[in-house]
Design an enzyme around this catalytic site. Structure first.
Site, PDB file in Angstrom:
ATOM      1  N   GLY A 178       6.495  -2.603   2.058  1.00 44.85           N
ATOM      2  CA  GLY A 178       6.477  -3.177   3.404  1.00 44.85           C
ATOM      3  C   GLY A 178       7.732  -2.812   4.159  1.00 44.85           C
ATOM      4  N   SER A 179       8.154  -3.710   5.007  1.00 45.90           N
ATOM      5  CA  SER A 179       9.278  -3.409   5.896  1.00 45.90           C
ATOM      6  C   SER A 179      10.611  -3.515   5.176  1.00 45.90           C
ATOM      7  CB  SER A 179       9.281  -4.392   7.071  1.00 45.90           C
ATOM      8  OG  SER A 179       9.649  -5.681   6.608  1.00 45.90           O
ATOM      9  N   ARG A 180      11.603  -2.875   5.772  1.00 41.59           N
ATOM     10  CA  ARG A 180      12.958  -2.935   5.232  1.00 41.59           C
ATOM     11  C   ARG A 180      13.474  -4.369   5.270  1.00 41.59           C
ATOM     12  NH1 ARG A 180      17.251   1.566   7.102  1.00 41.59           N
ATOM     13  NH2 ARG A 180      19.165   0.760   6.193  1.00 41.59           N
ATOM     14  N   GLY A 191      11.687  -7.146   5.144  1.00 45.68           N
ATOM     15  CA  GLY A 191      11.008  -7.915   4.101  1.00 45.68           C
ATOM     16  C   GLY A 191      11.536  -7.589   2.710  1.00 45.68           C
ATOM     17  N   GLY A 192      11.706  -6.301   2.444  1.00 45.31           N
ATOM     18  CA  GLY A 192      12.168  -5.883   1.125  1.00 45.31           C
ATOM     19  C   GLY A 192      13.576  -6.361   0.825  1.00 45.31           C
ATOM     20  N   GLU A 243       9.432  -0.787  -1.738  1.00 42.22           N
ATOM     21  CA  GLU A 243       9.310   0.515  -1.093  1.00 42.22           C
ATOM     22  C   GLU A 243       9.272   0.200   0.389  1.00 42.22           C
ATOM     23  OE1 GLU A 243       7.125   2.899   0.905  1.00 42.22           O
ATOM     24  OE2 GLU A 243       5.698   3.011  -0.761  1.00 42.22           O
ATOM     25  N   CYS A 284       3.874   5.449   4.775  1.00 45.67           N
ATOM     26  CA  CYS A 284       5.302   5.495   4.470  1.00 45.67           C
ATOM     27  C   CYS A 284       5.782   6.939   4.400  1.00 45.67           C
ATOM     28  CB  CYS A 284       5.611   4.763   3.175  1.00 45.67           C
ATOM     29  SG  CYS A 284       4.191   4.441   2.145  1.00 45.67           S
ATOM     30  N   GLU A 300      13.044   3.917  11.044  1.00 42.10           N
ATOM     31  CA  GLU A 300      11.643   4.299  10.945  1.00 42.10           C
ATOM     32  C   GLU A 300      10.858   3.778  12.155  1.00 42.10           C
ATOM     33  OE1 GLU A 300       8.189   4.086   7.492  1.00 42.10           O
ATOM     34  OE2 GLU A 300       9.370   2.295   7.861  1.00 42.10           O
TER      35      GLU A 300
END
Lengths: 525, 525
Positions: A241-243, A245-246, A265, A302, A393
């Site tokens: 998912g998103s940066r 969230g990660g 990821e 991605c 991104e």
């Protein structure tokens, strides 16, 4: 067959008591039935308790039993038939052919892991036999195998409602490793998730496994995921998912009493290097291939090629012109959710307003709320280097061309890039020396390096690496696609001088599972 | 030959400009010459710059060249001769035989990694050949190898001045993987570190490698280590030491712009389970073996048996009595540093004052400042379960006997234990069912499980695991001892459709390095 709006806890179907969540058809804006209610701490507690209770027995299932379970999941998913595909179309706006392909990929992935489990390499068996007469000290008998780390929390991703979701790569690799899985399903495809979750639930029952091997939770906000990652019984996390969230989940995992690994990821702009000879000989064809890759799945991959680097020249101008025309001709596409669409619009807007960035082309505008316009922008290399935000991104079909003075500047840009999932070289024979000089930089930056292809389309196989240095992922030592992903959920245990009656079966004398072993450092079998 | 009081930066010897640091002979209190001055940010900068400059070329050295380098280090260390041993005796108070043995282990370890490098399994070569005719989509040619992660920061440990220090396991495995190493030497054995550092420096020069492959820094406080872990060019960290130190470095590594893995081996109390039959048949012999293991090296091993569990019985009473007598007879031993000695005294004091803990025996007191008294204490299982602080490591030769009502309570204690490096079963044939019931718990808790031995003494081999769940280490997916440690410093890279001229040599057609490969998932060679 209709989804029922439930959470799946072990073999139970449970109504959540929290806020309502509803899937929306992004193509029409229609709110879809049924309503789901998010789970609470009590459902997290129950799912984790069952997962822990299942762990010791599930991790010791025979290779055959575990492989058969993975295959049973694939069969159960296929048996869902067209109802699954139709629900997924409604919830994601993705075309039928894509979703049928993705179902094939998902089931193929489960069967690949079944074959990996059977082969048993993942056990990484090692035996250093005792040397009782060694001086000055005898050597004990030492045997090593890998065991599952424990229950794993998996977060479904919005952009692959099947292949990176409830029964996606993270679930398949964790189950293959011997880990019970608790999935936090993505709110964008609730019914699809429930269907697939029920398929896994049926496979668990048919294979006679403890029910805690699998549970599926939903929640309106981030809370349920945070509770899951905080639960002391969970020992690893898989996330796509998103940066934001990660990194948020990683921070939670690291501040637990027992920190655990998070395999997130997150974000990648997948640079494409147009080397001079290739650009001059076949720039037009490259431009067409590039825009086709850019537009695939509305750019919601991605591995979408979000950055293109070339040396300023007539050939680069021609490439930009051709790519620009192709982008202009690009039809609008429905994005997965209105949130993704808004984020895309905002990112493109930021690019368009950037004082150093030139707009080359925009695609056709759509007439429904979630439709996106493709975009192509350009920037000078030195301006790109000067502003790190240009590396953010843009999730969708927009790309940025970085125009370099010369090959050296292109190499400097490469050196400044953050970690990536992929890096692509468009090259001809006469570009070989340039490519060779770039390769070490690309190896340091990316998990996969391609020549004369496009990064979209990730093969599920043994040699694939879908990973890379931060922020592409939180752990570049692994892959989230392909058979090597099983290693993320394993840890080694050594057994010293254990009597035969106590040794786990894979380590017993005579190699009863007949899998490859390292004996005194020499490979056997 | 005398140490010169310098930092080693690449091929240079440099005088640090910061606070003075001096080694002290813990046996005599004598302050040892020469004085060292800690490095500053500028030395960290220089070492990291050189390491980065060396990285791309060092990681592509041939298997043979890299193996020869590791062997050259071993030879250079041996060539230091008795000067190294004498300096190490002065700086650590450890006996000559132990240090000679440790030197043998250190050099053996380097040679083991040389053989591992030559065998090439660590490359983990994989090849999925192209399937151009596959439908609906062709498969590209995919090849995978592992490459080094980048420059590695290694922290020398006080308790193994050779085997876990400048040329210890972390350095050997990182160099084997292809990573340049910057060592932060331990202030307790400065001269020993400089000697070994110079040996590595000479090996770098003799092997014609770029100088940045190795540097050695010193610093009075934590600052230089923190700067090293913060440096963006450092990509992984190896650490052996306290839980506080390991978690502090991990926190720094995680808050970098690019977080990196920290392999910290921190604390373990290594539970020993006395199963009833073994205890009743040979409790006396077990007690003798236990105290011998407890006293080894003044208890300053990460695998020291700090916890013993037994079921209340006459046999347990006899065991405690015998072990108590042996502890009482234990001669005082010099500890490594006055700081370690003070921490030990404080930890023992805390045990002695604990309202639920009974003192069984103390060893003989010494007459010099750094000498320790062995200790044996006992506590009821329910009191142990109730107070987590009783699981804190006492670094030194003191152990706690946990008296359980029955086997079930012993299993409950096992279930409550934090992560451990080792767990030991003292068992006879009639204990097999009990051992089998305990094994799954122990597998979840520890990296190595022993039967009828003692956890001290860690074999350097292929099947060894010196690791385990947190807080034994920060990463239970790896080992810090044995050949599998090379994996900590590697990451996979996939090459898609690369032309032959661009493919790294190990991946070229025909398997030119002749190492084992996975071709289409099948093992070859």
């Amino acid at each position: 067959m209709q989804p029922e709006g439930v959470l799946l806890i072990g073999q139970q179907a449970v109504n959540g008591g929290q806020a309502a969540i509803r899937a929306v058809n992004p193509a029409t804006g229609e709110v879809l039935e049924p309503v789901y209610h998010g789970g609470s701490g009590s459902e997290v507690e129950q799912a984790c308790r069952l997962a822990e209770a299942a762990f010791d027995s599930y991790r010791e299932t025979s290779l055959e039993a575990r492989a058969a379970f993975l295959e049973a999941i694939a069969t159960e998913i296929e048996d869902l038939g067209d109802a699954l595909i139709e629900r997924a179309i409604m919830e994601t706006g993705l075309p039928r052919a894509r979703l049928e392909g993705e179902r094939g990929r998902t089931c193929g992935q489960l069967r690949l892991f079944a074959s990996v489990v059977r082969a048993g390499e993942w056990l990484d068996l090692r035996h250093d036999p005792a040397l009782p007469d060694r001086t000055p000290l005898p050597r004990p008998d030492l045997r090593q195998r890998h065991i599952a780390v424990g229950p794993v929390a998996v977060f479904g991703a919005s952009n692959f409602p099947l292949a990176f979701s409830v029964a996606g790569g993270d679930t398949a690799s964790a189950l293959a490793a011997g880990c019970p899985v608790v999935v936090k399903g993505h709110a964008a495809h609730l019914g699809t998730s429930e269907f697939v979750g029920r398929a896994i639930q049926r496979a668990v029952a048919k294979c006679g496994l403890p029910e805690g091997v699998f549970s599926l939770l939903f929640g309106a906000g981030n809370e349920i995921g945070e509770m899951l990652v905080s639960d002391p019984r969970v020992k690893a996390v898989g996330f796509t998912g998103s940066r934001r969230g990660g990194t948020a989940l990683t921070a939670i995992a690291q501040t637990r009493a027992e920190p655990i690994p998070v395999y997130a990821e997150m974000s990648s702009i997948n640079p494409v290097f147009l080397l001079p000879e290739a650009l001059s000989v076949r720039g037009g064809a490259i431009a067409e291939g590039f825009v086709a890759s850019l537009n695939m799945g509305a750019g919601q991959f991605c591995t979408n090629p979000g950055l293109v680097l070339g040396v300023k020249s007539g050939a680069l101008e021609a490439f930009v012109a051709t790519a620009g025309s192709a982008v202009e001709a690009s039809a609008p596409q429905t994005m997965l959710t209105s949130a993704i669409h808004s984020a895309y619009e905002a990112s493109v807007e930021a690019l368009a307003k950037h004082p150093k960035v030139r707009e080359i082309a925009r695609g056709q505008a759509g007439d429904s709320a979630c439709q996106c316009r493709a975009g192509l922008f350009a920037v000078d290399a030195e301006d790109f280097i000067a502003d790190k935000s240009l590396q953010n991104e843009v999730f969708g079909s927009t790309s940025l061309v970085v125009e370099c003075r010369d090959i050296d500047e292109m190499a400097r840009v490469a050196e400044r890039l953050e970690g990536q999932l992929t890096a692509t070289l468009q090259m001809d024979d006469d570009d070989l020396a340039t490519a060779k000089a770039l390769l070490p930089v690309l190896e340091r930056k990316a998990g996969r390096i391609l020549a004369n292809g496009w990064p979209t389309g990730v093969e599920v196989s043994h040699a694939m690496v879908h990973g890379g240095p931060y922020p592409a992922t939180t752990d570049p030592r692994t892959t989230s696609v392909g058979s090597a992903a099983i290693r993320r959920f394993l840890r080694p245990v050594c057994y010293q001088n254990l009597p035969a009656g106590l040794l786990p079966e894979p380590l017993q004398d005579g190699n009863p599972l007949a899998v490859t072993r390292l004996v005194d450092g020499q490979r056997e079998g």
